[in-house]
Write an enzyme that holds these catalytic residues in place. Structure first.
Site, PDB file in Angstrom:
ATOM      1  N   ASP A  27       0.869  -1.168   0.000  1.00  0.00           N
ATOM      2  CA  ASP A  27       0.000   0.000   0.000  1.00  0.00           C
ATOM      3  C   ASP A  27       0.919   1.234   0.000  1.00  0.00           C
ATOM      4  O   ASP A  27       2.128   1.108   0.236  1.00  0.00           O
ATOM      5  CB  ASP A  27      -0.851  -0.065   1.276  1.00  0.00           C
ATOM      6  CG  ASP A  27      -1.593   1.211   1.549  1.00  0.00           C
ATOM      7  OD1 ASP A  27      -2.351   1.639   0.673  1.00  0.00           O
ATOM      8  OD2 ASP A  27      -1.405   1.801   2.640  1.00  0.00           O
ATOM      9  N   ASP A  29      -0.128   5.195   0.970  1.00  0.00           N
ATOM     10  CA  ASP A  29      -0.347   6.189   2.020  1.00  0.00           C
ATOM     11  C   ASP A  29      -0.347   5.549   3.398  1.00  0.00           C
ATOM     12  O   ASP A  29      -1.100   4.603   3.649  1.00  0.00           O
ATOM     13  CB  ASP A  29      -1.688   6.910   1.810  1.00  0.00           C
ATOM     14  CG  ASP A  29      -1.656   7.839   0.610  1.00  0.00           C
ATOM     15  OD1 ASP A  29      -0.831   8.759   0.620  1.00  0.00           O
ATOM     16  OD2 ASP A  29      -2.441   7.625  -0.329  1.00  0.00           O
TER      17      ASP A  29
HETATM   18  O1  C5P Z   1      -2.449   4.453  -0.593  1.00  0.00           O
HETATM   19  P1  C5P Z   1      -3.680   4.155   0.209  1.00  0.00           P
HETATM   20  O2  C5P Z   1      -4.494   3.052  -0.368  1.00  0.00           O
HETATM   21  O3  C5P Z   1      -3.381   3.976   1.650  1.00  0.00           O
HETATM   22  O4  C5P Z   1      -4.552   5.516   0.086  1.00  0.00           O
HETATM   23  C1  C5P Z   1      -5.745   5.721   0.727  1.00  0.00           C
HETATM   24  C2  C5P Z   1      -5.673   6.531   1.994  1.00  0.00           C
HETATM   25  O5  C5P Z   1      -5.845   7.913   1.701  1.00  0.00           O
HETATM   26  C3  C5P Z   1      -6.792   6.149   2.917  1.00  0.00           C
HETATM   27  O6  C5P Z   1      -6.335   5.401   4.014  1.00  0.00           O
HETATM   28  C4  C5P Z   1      -7.451   7.458   3.341  1.00  0.00           C
HETATM   29  O7  C5P Z   1      -7.450   7.668   4.741  1.00  0.00           O
HETATM   30  C5  C5P Z   1      -6.660   8.536   2.662  1.00  0.00           C
HETATM   31  N1  C5P Z   1      -7.554   9.495   1.995  1.00  0.00           N
HETATM   32  C6  C5P Z   1      -7.375  10.840   2.233  1.00  0.00           C
HETATM   33  N2  C5P Z   1      -8.200  11.748   1.616  1.00  0.00           N
HETATM   34  C7  C5P Z   1      -9.164  11.338   0.778  1.00  0.00           C
HETATM   35  C8  C5P Z   1      -9.333   9.984   0.509  1.00  0.00           C
HETATM   36  C9  C5P Z   1      -8.500   9.081   1.144  1.00  0.00           C
HETATM   37  O8  C5P Z   1      -6.488  11.221   2.991  1.00  0.00           O
HETATM   38  N3  C5P Z   1      -9.925  12.234   0.209  1.00  0.00           N
HETATM   39 MG    MG Z   2      -2.767   3.213   3.444  1.00  0.00          MG
END
Ligand code: C5P
Ligand code: MG
Length: 275
Positions: A27, A29
């Protein structure tokens, strides 16, 4: 670790099979990037876009309101994945619509990344460079924004040829203005579908039945579902937030759980042993 002996046996089996049988699926983030630094949250790929270069104040306000509503739901230990699913689709869809309205310019993304608080975990260079050196493919599977993700690893000088990315990519018009997002939306809890439709077809990952999987969300556990005939899968979960509430579930779900660990030390040690 729930079962230390299973972890050890898996690592031994991976070592016997060698680097040629291994692939790493991670993954992005809060897994490859840090969760926090000096007590402050580090920006996710979506939050990197929260920069006046790209979006206005009103959009910032709306995106933060959505984050405050939906992030607690995403990590809520008392709700089921089934319950969270439609709400995650709602969050991502609303944010992507807001971003599209802002007519974001492609050529400003690099500057927004430079100005952001994003940081890869300590030891990231050893991790990325080691995998590249041993020609072990690294599949980064992210529900974040692919264009931003690529820029983060490029600016950190670790976008090596063994890196493959599945993510939400922006679709720009001929003048370089954001007009849509490409393909099927990827959110935290539908990575299984992406794994089956995209990862399963990646030629570079074929014939590598051993998988080291890294994630920070329970949804990340499905990222290896596209691997055909897997032999040994070792899962490492970074537990960054809501630690007490989620510890038991994480320990029951991942082979190794790292609690508030902002480094790549454990994955690096395992990789060093395998190769
Ligand atoms: O790379 P990863 O799959 O972890 O990316 C998704 C993450 O980004 C989620 O865990 C979520 O908390 C975060 N997110 C965010 N802002 C958004 C949508 C998702 O920070 N608008
Ligand atoms: Mg993540």
């Amino acid at each position: 670790m729930r079962e230390r002996s299973r972890v050890e046996e898996t690592i031994y089996a991976m070592q016997r099979a060698g680097a040629g049988s291994l692939q790493v699926i991670s993954d992005f983030d809060m897994t490859l990037t840090r969760f926090a630094h000096n007590g402050k949250r580090v920006a996710t790929t979506h939050n990197i876009l929260d920069n006046r270069l790209l979006i206005n104040e009103d959009c910032t306000k709306k995106m933060r309101e959505l984050l405050n509503i939906y992030y607690p739901i995403e990590i809520d230990a008392s709700r089921s994945v089934e319950e969270k699913l439609p709400l995650m689709v709602e969050w991502w869809t609303k944010v992507h619509e807001l971003l599209i309205q802002q007519k974001i310019k492609k050529d400003l993304l690099a500057q927004a990344v430079r100005e952001s608080s994003t940081m890869l975990r300590d030891g990231y260079k050893v991790f990325f460079d080691g995998l590249a050196e041993h020609q072990v493919p690294l599949l980064i599977f992210s529900a974040g924004v692919g264009d931003v993700l690529e820029e983060v690893i490029r600016q950190n000088h670790v976008f090596h040829p063994n890196v493959h990315i599945i993510s939400n990519y922006m679709d720009f018009d001929r003048t370089g203005v954001l007009r849509a997002f490409k393909g099927q939306l990827i959110h935290t809890f539908n990575k299984r579908e992406g794994a089956l439709s995209h990862a399963a077809g990646l030629r570079e990952l074929q014939g590598r039945p051993n998988v080291l999987l890294l994630g920070d969300s329970l949804g990340d556990l499905t990222m290896a579902d596209g691997v055909s005939e897997p032999q040994n899968i070792l899962t490492i979960g970074f537990l960054n937030d809501q630690v007490e509430e989620r510890k038991e579930t994480y320990v029951n779900s991942f082979d190794i759980v790292l609690v508030k660990d902002e480094t790549m030390d454990v994955p690096n040690a395992i990789f060093r042993y395998i190769t």
